[in-house]
Enzyme design. Structure first.
Site, PDB file in Angstrom:
ATOM      1  N   ASP A 242     -12.085  -4.825   6.470  1.00 49.12           N
ATOM      2  CA  ASP A 242     -11.873  -3.444   6.860  1.00 49.12           C
ATOM      3  C   ASP A 242     -12.034  -2.445   5.724  1.00 49.12           C
ATOM      4  O   ASP A 242     -12.227  -1.252   6.042  1.00 49.12           O
ATOM      5  CB  ASP A 242     -10.194  -3.264   7.295  1.00 49.12           C
TER       6      ASP A 242
ATOM      7  N   ASP B 207       0.870  -1.246   0.029  1.00 51.99           N
ATOM      8  CA  ASP B 207       0.103   0.045  -0.080  1.00 51.99           C
ATOM      9  C   ASP B 207       1.012   1.363   0.039  1.00 51.99           C
ATOM     10  O   ASP B 207       0.618   2.167   0.929  1.00 51.99           O
ATOM     11  CB  ASP B 207      -0.942  -0.192   1.114  1.00 51.99           C
TER      12      ASP B 207
ATOM     13  N   ASN C 257      -6.785 -12.231   1.677  1.00 54.26           N
ATOM     14  CA  ASN C 257      -7.915 -11.503   2.334  1.00 54.26           C
ATOM     15  C   ASN C 257      -9.272 -11.616   2.268  1.00 54.26           C
ATOM     16  O   ASN C 257     -10.197 -10.879   1.958  1.00 54.26           O
ATOM     17  CB  ASN C 257      -7.672  -9.914   1.427  1.00 54.26           C
TER      18      ASN C 257
HETATM   19  C1  GDL Z   1      -4.705  -4.401   1.789  1.00 53.48           C
HETATM   20  C2  GDL Z   1      -3.535  -4.224   2.972  1.00 53.48           C
HETATM   21  C3  GDL Z   1      -4.208  -5.116   4.155  1.00 53.48           C
HETATM   22  C4  GDL Z   1      -5.711  -4.751   4.206  1.00 53.48           C
HETATM   23  C5  GDL Z   1      -6.274  -5.685   3.061  1.00 53.48           C
HETATM   24  C6  GDL Z   1      -7.689  -5.461   2.859  1.00 53.48           C
HETATM   25  C7  GDL Z   1      -2.487  -6.340   1.969  1.00 53.48           C
HETATM   26  C8  GDL Z   1      -1.103  -6.936   1.663  1.00 53.48           C
HETATM   27  N1  GDL Z   1      -2.403  -5.407   2.549  1.00 53.48           N
HETATM   28  O1  GDL Z   1      -4.184  -3.796   0.714  1.00 53.48           O
HETATM   29  O2  GDL Z   1      -3.560  -4.489   5.259  1.00 53.48           O
HETATM   30  O3  GDL Z   1      -6.320  -5.406   5.480  1.00 53.48           O
HETATM   31  O4  GDL Z   1      -5.445  -4.885   1.941  1.00 53.48           O
HETATM   32  O5  GDL Z   1      -8.580  -4.337   3.002  1.00 53.48           O
HETATM   33  O6  GDL Z   1      -3.363  -7.305   1.531  1.00 53.48           O
END
Ligand code: GDL
Length: 450
Positions: free
Chosen positions: A228, A116, A223
């Site tokens: 989130d 990110d 994920n």
């Molecule tokens: C992301 C972030 C993570 C986040 C997820 C879902 C990675 C490697 N990094 O970009 O912190 O929780 O997406 O929103 O996944």
């Protein structure tokens, strides 16, 4: 193979007690790793140069001990990516100091995160490195050397392009990934979230592709159950969309789940079943997980043995199934309602209409009972994990059934719902709704304006 959970989401971090309980869940699910990487710990990213204060170190030391007691690997993240100068001796010394500070309290295994951020070599580094990947690999290799010189341990690296989407869906053509594959020490493991940040499926051929680019099998950072990024979602159904054929192609499978700790029981339990390599079937894994989860649903006012019923917990997991699915029996209800609403004024005498209406009225009653049951849970964290989401579902189901009931009364072709007697602005309002109203979305999810 590494398997377990990364606390790696944005938003409120878990509590210390929850982390330790999560370790119990991981161990019970047959997995072996907990990774401490909350974006909420500003020391991991924004303040990576500043040493941890004593109170934080005490907590981390407790996590080291808790993991050891359970036979788990405990990894801690450091993410200097926002502003590190890769060629700066001072910055490298600070990174070293952080790692050594954590090693002093017994942390042996680390993850180094570059997620990110823009995929761009900082200006100050341009005279020193040919490209971004070389700069990151140099820092990672140096970190690995440090880990090795102080007793050994694992290093998992999260690249800036951690999914195929970020390479324009052209993993073999990504110079960034190719250089990483060549420059990273072969012992450094690399995270990969699949085709997307949140991948509906992670097909085996895509893992062969990324494995070839990185010259190593990736560690999946999944994920699937992360929530989130959407305040209206929570995912408490089984892991799905990943086939057992991927297991030989990866060197780890780590899930980054919901912010709401208590919502993660089925996700963690079923992820454990999946990585164990047996005959993974999401429907079966759901039921096994629900049985193990049920004791947490003890009701407050009765003796400890009374819990919500298995059927109610099953319904909960179907309501909030996964990012790409609604539970099968709820999906059936949605399909039924769509059919019922496919004519302007349905015939209330039609048996299919009657059956559909009865099913929806019954569903409404089940949701109401679940809602009330939740208010009575002993475990208030579990209650709070779902309460806002359940509230919304209860509202929407009530609106729909009220509308169906109105249709059932046989209104005239030009009558409108709701009539003047009913409050009609009950739907959610606010800025996000206003913005959504500016651009209509079609069935394919494409945007149009009038
Ligand atoms: C992301 C972030 C993570 C986040 C997820 C879902 C990675 C490697 N990094 O970009 O912190 O929780 O997406 O929103 O996944």
């Amino acid at each position: 193979m590494l398997s377990g959970v990364i606390e790696g989401f944005y938003g409120r971090a878990w509590t210390q007690a929850q982390r330790i309980e999560m370790m119990d869940w991981i161990a019970a699910a047959g997995m072996n790793t907990f990774i401490y990487a909350p974006k909420d710990d500003v020391h991991i990213r924004a303040r990576w140069r500043v040493p941890y204060a004593n109170a934080a170190l005490t907590d981390l030391r407790q996590l080291v001990a808790a993991a050891r007691q359970r036979g788990l690997t405990f990894m801690v993240a450091i993410a200097p990516c926002l502003d590190v100068t890769y060629s700066s001796d001072t910055d490298r010394a600070r990174l070293r100091a952080r790692i050594e500070q954590l090693q002093d309290i017994g942390v042996r295994d680390f993850v180094l995160l570059f997620d990110d951020i823009p995929n761009q070599l900082p200006e100050a580094d341009q005279p020193h490195f040919p490209d971004f990947a070389s700069a990151q690999a140099a820092l990672a290799n140096e970190t690995l050397r440090l880990i090795r010189s102080n007793g050994g341990g694992e290093l998992v690296f999260c690249p800036t392009d951690y999914c195929a989407r970020f390479t324009g869906m052209d993993v073999p053509g990504s110079a960034y990934l190719r250089v990483l594959g060549e420059a990273l020490d072969p012992a450094v493991k690399v995270f990969w979230t699949g085709p997307e940040i949140v991948s509906e499926t992670i097909p085996a051929p895509t893992l062969r592709e990324i494995g070839a680019a990185l010259k190593r099998k990736p560690v999946i950072w999944d994920n699937y159950h992360a929530n989130d990024y959407d305040i209206r979602k929570v995912y408490t159904g089984p892991l799905d969309g990943r086939g057992l054929d991927i297991l030989p192609l990866i060197s780890g499978f780590i899930t980054n789940p919901n912010n709401e700790f208590e919502a993660n029981f089925v996700p963690v339990h079923t992820t454990g079943s999946f990585v164990s390599g047996g005959n993974y079937d999401p429907a079966h894994a759901r039921e096994t997980a629900i049985a193990a989860w049920q004791p947490r649903f003890a009701l407050a006012e009765t003796d400890e043995n009374t819990t919500l019923s298995t059927e109610q917990i099953h319904l909960l997991t179907e309501l909030f199934d996964g990012p790409f699915t609604i539970g099968p029996s709820v999906q059936k209800l949605i399909d039924t309602a769509r059919r019922m609403l496919s004519v302007h004024r349905p015939d209330p005498a039609d048996p299919a209409w009657r059956e559909g209406l009865a099913a929806w009225r019954n569903f409404k009653a089940e949701i109401a009972a679940l809602f009330v049951g939740f208010t009575e849970l002993e475990n208030r964290e579990l209650f709070h994990a779902f309460h806002p989401y359940l509230w919304e579902i209860q509202e929407e189901v009530t609106h729909l059934v009220t509308y169906l009931d109105w249709l059932d009364e046989g209104p005239g072709a030009d009558e409108e719902f709701p009539g003047a007697a009913r409050i009609h602005n009950f739907y959610r309002r606010g800025l996000a709704v206003e913005i959504q109203g500016l651009l209509k979305r079609d069935d394919q999810g494409r945007y149009h304006h009038d």
